[in-house]
Design an enzyme around this catalytic site. Structure first.
Site, mmCIF file in Angstrom:
data_model
loop_
_atom_site.group_PDB
_atom_site.id
_atom_site.type_symbol
_atom_site.label_atom_id
_atom_site.label_comp_id
_atom_site.label_asym_id
_atom_site.label_seq_id
_atom_site.Cartn_x
_atom_site.Cartn_y
_atom_site.Cartn_z
ATOM 1 N N CYS A 1 5.306 17.284 -18.922
ATOM 2 C CA CYS A 1 5.363 16.085 -19.778
ATOM 3 C C CYS A 1 6.326 16.300 -20.953
ATOM 4 C CB CYS A 1 3.957 15.790 -20.295
ATOM 5 S SG CYS A 1 3.909 14.432 -21.477
ATOM 6 N N CYS B 1 3.960 16.065 -24.391
ATOM 7 C CA CYS B 1 2.953 17.060 -24.852
ATOM 8 C C CYS B 1 3.028 18.358 -24.056
ATOM 9 C CB CYS B 1 1.552 16.460 -24.731
ATOM 10 S SG CYS B 1 1.003 16.335 -23.013
ATOM 11 N N THR C 1 0.715 -3.267 8.607
ATOM 12 C CA THR C 1 -0.520 -2.620 8.163
ATOM 13 C C THR C 1 -1.606 -2.825 9.212
ATOM 14 O OG1 THR C 1 -2.222 -2.465 6.438
ATOM 15 C CG2 THR C 1 -1.191 -4.630 6.747
ATOM 16 N N GLN D 1 0.849 -1.192 0.000
ATOM 17 C CA GLN D 1 0.000 0.000 0.000
ATOM 18 C C GLN D 1 0.888 1.246 0.000
ATOM 19 O OE1 GLN D 1 -3.493 -0.536 2.901
ATOM 20 N NE2 GLN D 1 -2.040 -2.132 3.520
ATOM 21 N N CYS E 1 1.156 11.856 -17.051
ATOM 22 C CA CYS E 1 0.675 13.103 -17.651
ATOM 23 C C CYS E 1 -0.850 13.173 -17.584
ATOM 24 C CB CYS E 1 1.132 13.191 -19.110
ATOM 25 S SG CYS E 1 0.489 14.669 -19.947
ATOM 26 N N HIS F 1 -1.446 1.363 -4.289
ATOM 27 C CA HIS F 1 -1.746 2.801 -4.120
ATOM 28 C C HIS F 1 -0.825 3.659 -4.959
ATOM 29 C CE1 HIS F 1 -3.871 1.952 -0.013
ATOM 30 N NE2 HIS F 1 -4.545 1.525 -1.043
HETATM 31 N N1 APR Z 1 7.128 -2.840 11.887
HETATM 32 C C1 APR Z 1 5.908 -3.406 11.604
HETATM 33 N N2 APR Z 1 4.734 -2.759 11.795
HETATM 34 C C2 APR Z 1 4.803 -1.501 12.281
HETATM 35 C C3 APR Z 1 6.018 -0.851 12.589
HETATM 36 C C4 APR Z 1 7.210 -1.587 12.376
HETATM 37 N N3 APR Z 1 8.426 -1.056 12.649
HETATM 38 N N4 APR Z 1 5.735 0.401 13.052
HETATM 39 C C5 APR Z 1 4.391 0.526 13.020
HETATM 40 N N5 APR Z 1 3.828 -0.616 12.577
HETATM 41 C C6 APR Z 1 2.408 -0.907 12.368
HETATM 42 C C7 APR Z 1 1.448 -0.165 13.259
HETATM 43 O O1 APR Z 1 1.218 -0.872 14.459
HETATM 44 C C8 APR Z 1 0.183 -0.120 12.387
HETATM 45 O O2 APR Z 1 -0.629 -1.261 12.630
HETATM 46 O O3 APR Z 1 2.106 -0.472 11.045
HETATM 47 C C9 APR Z 1 0.710 -0.201 10.952
HETATM 48 C C10 APR Z 1 0.522 1.062 10.155
HETATM 49 O O4 APR Z 1 -0.869 1.235 9.995
HETATM 50 P P1 APR Z 1 -1.389 2.513 9.189
HETATM 51 O O5 APR Z 1 -0.699 3.744 9.673
HETATM 52 O O6 APR Z 1 -2.888 2.451 9.212
HETATM 53 O O7 APR Z 1 -0.863 2.286 7.706
HETATM 54 P P2 APR Z 1 -1.482 1.343 6.588
HETATM 55 O O8 APR Z 1 -2.086 0.126 7.180
HETATM 56 O O9 APR Z 1 -0.420 1.174 5.567
HETATM 57 O O10 APR Z 1 -2.639 2.284 5.978
HETATM 58 C C11 APR Z 1 -3.270 1.837 4.815
HETATM 59 O O11 APR Z 1 -4.458 3.921 4.667
HETATM 60 O O12 APR Z 1 -4.728 6.203 4.634
HETATM 61 C C12 APR Z 1 -4.492 5.101 3.865
HETATM 62 O O13 APR Z 1 -3.420 5.304 1.788
HETATM 63 C C13 APR Z 1 -3.157 5.184 3.151
HETATM 64 O O14 APR Z 1 -1.909 3.308 2.294
HETATM 65 C C14 APR Z 1 -2.490 3.855 3.467
HETATM 66 C C15 APR Z 1 -3.648 3.009 3.964
HETATM 67 ZN ZN ZN Z 2 1.641 14.431 -21.951
#
Ligand code: APR
Ligand code: ZN
Length: 272
Positions: free
Chosen positions: A174, A177, A213, A108, A134, A126
């Site tokens: 770009c 263009c 995540t 992501q 462009c 993402h």
């Molecule tokens: N190692 C592993 N995990 C970690 C670490 C680390 N060193 N540090 C933090 N984390 C964990 C946190 O505990 C949390 O659960 O990473 C996670 C980050 O979560 P988010 O900040 O919600 O990020 P993400 O899950 O990538 O968000 C998804 O939300 O707003 C949108 O587009 C944005 O791509 C993003 C999407």
């Molecule tokens: Zn272009």
């Protein structure tokens, strides 16, 4: 490390026997490259309203009405992104790819760090901040991290009236263009990328490794569930939460940059 020795060993055993491992990463894997996550305390969404910064219109409105707040945050983010390098977690994933264990990384993140670590089969659902597209002819090109950020920072520091023209002055032009190019990142409300392939790869996995995540944003949060439904083992590495407790087989509450090298070490037999 010793505290989670058993979980690390279990994960190493499962991964060493796997041949179709898919990895799903979020902002947490880049936290150790000093790029703030979104939802951790003090994270990006604590600093700026996602509904503002997450859409092109919202960003323009925030620029026009709150430049005193937004611009310093942007400048700090530019510094972080400029200095960011792949960390031990990104590099360990590439080691696992070279060992024939990891097949595909679905991320992501838009920070290009998996690519710079060497990962070859990468699905950036993402998009990527350092890929320009462009707005008129669709021409695409990549930009190098440091010169691009240097250019944005210089132009941003010369702006005194934050309006649409100012925002457009930050854009790359770009080559084909001469129209305006924008970073090829998915803003809120825009279609995420490569979904059919991301779901297919998840359903074909024998192991899904979920790193850094929170699992609150869909459709990305569905990949581990798809993998589980297809019979894969699900391993979650995240120091503070397991948004996938409903489907994870192993949960390792560690930083990715600590856990992954330890797992690689156990697989290669280089660590106890
Ligand atoms: N190692 C592993 N995990 C970690 C670490 C680390 N060193 N540090 C933090 N984390 C964990 C946190 O505990 C949390 O659960 O990473 C996670 C980050 O979560 P988010 O900040 O919600 O990020 P993400 O899950 O990538 O968000 C998804 O939300 O707003 C949108 O587009 C944005 O791509 C993003 C999407
Ligand atoms: Zn272009």
């Amino acid at each position: 490390m010793g505290q989670w020795k058993q979980e690390l060993e279990k994960a190493a055993t499962i991964l060493s026997r796997a041949t179709r491992v898919t990895v799903s990463t979020g902002a947490g894997i880049s936290a150790e490259s000093s790029i703030p996550t979104f939802r951790d305390p003090g994270g990006l969404w604590d600093q700026i309203n996602p509904m503002e910064a997450g859409t092109a219109k919202g960003l323009l409105r925030a620029f026009q009405t709150k430049s005193r707040i937004i611009v310093p945050i942007l400048m700090t983010m530019l510094d972080r992104f400029e200095k960011a390098e792949p960390n031990a977690g990104h590099k360990a994933l590439f080691d696992l790819e070279k060992m024939g264990i990891v097949r595909t990384v679905i991320t992501q993140n838009v920070d290009n760090l998996h690519k710079e670590a060497g990962t070859t089969d990468l699905i950036e659902v993402h998009g990527n901040l350092f890929k320009m597209v462009c707005l008129s002819c669709g021409w695409e090109r990549e930009v190098d991290r440091k010169p691009y950020i240097e250019m944005i920072r210089n132009r941003l520091s010369m702006i005194d009236v934050y309006d649409l023209d100012a925002l457009l002055s930050l854009a790359v032009i770009c080559d084909q263009c001469r129209s305006v190019m924008r970073p090829d990142v998915v803003m809120f409300g825009e279609a995420v990328k490569s979904m059919p392939r991301a779901f297919r790869v998840s359903a074909e996995s024998d192991v899904m490794l979920v790193l850094g995540t929170s699992g609150v944003v869909f459709p990305a949060a569905s990949f581990p569930v798809e993998a589980k439904k297809a019979g894969a083992g699900v391993i979650v590495i995240n120091p503070t939460e397991n948004g996938f407790r409903h489907c994870s087989d192993i949960y390792i509450p560690m930083k990715a940059g600590d856990a992954l090298p330890a797992i690689v070490g156990k697989i290669t037999g280089c660590s106890g």
